[in-house]
Design an enzyme around this catalytic site. Structure first.
Site, PDB file in Angstrom:
ATOM      1  N   PRO A  84      40.577  57.289  40.151  1.00 18.26           N
ATOM      2  CA  PRO A  84      40.116  56.002  40.664  1.00 18.26           C
ATOM      3  C   PRO A  84      41.003  55.491  41.815  1.00 18.26           C
ATOM      4  CG  PRO A  84      40.315  55.956  38.270  1.00 18.26           C
ATOM      5  CD  PRO A  84      40.966  57.211  38.747  1.00 18.26           C
ATOM      6  N   LEU A 142      45.452  37.991  51.926  1.00 12.16           N
ATOM      7  CA  LEU A 142      46.259  37.445  53.008  1.00 12.16           C
ATOM      8  C   LEU A 142      47.721  37.777  52.754  1.00 12.16           C
ATOM      9  CD1 LEU A 142      44.570  33.962  53.468  1.00 12.16           C
ATOM     10  CD2 LEU A 142      44.327  35.986  54.909  1.00 12.16           C
ATOM     11  N   GLY A 149      51.828  37.344  52.691  1.00  8.36           N
ATOM     12  CA  GLY A 149      52.675  36.237  52.268  1.00  8.36           C
ATOM     13  C   GLY A 149      53.145  36.333  50.827  1.00  8.36           C
ATOM     14  N   ARG A 150      52.630  37.311  50.075  1.00  9.28           N
ATOM     15  CA  ARG A 150      53.098  37.461  48.693  1.00  9.28           C
ATOM     16  C   ARG A 150      54.409  38.228  48.673  1.00  9.28           C
ATOM     17  NH1 ARG A 150      47.667  36.474  49.317  1.00  9.28           N
ATOM     18  NH2 ARG A 150      46.826  35.368  47.531  1.00  9.28           N
TER      19      ARG A 150
END
Length: 61
Positions: free
Chosen positions: A2, A9, A11-12
């Site tokens: 899989p 977005l 920014g993490r």
């Protein structure tokens, strides 16, 4: 084998992305029966200036 692609977005933190990959992998293993070693997770990060909703870039808000 899989393959999962997560688009989000930027920014993490690395810790947040690590936790995301672990949980997505666990969910795929649980629901498909695939072995953990066979699950591939891609994270595609987008800048707010490259993403628009309703004709407006998120960076312009």
């Amino acid at each position: 084998m899989p393959y999962v692609t997560v688009k989000m977005l930027s920014g993490r933190s690395d810790d947040q992305k690590r936790a995301l990959v672990e949980k997505v992998t666990d969910a795929v293993v649980e629901t498909t029966g695939a072995s953990k070693e066979k699950v591939v997770v891609f994270i595609e990060e987008m800048e707010k200036s490259h993403y628009a909703v309703g004709g407006k870039r998120l960076s312009d808000e």
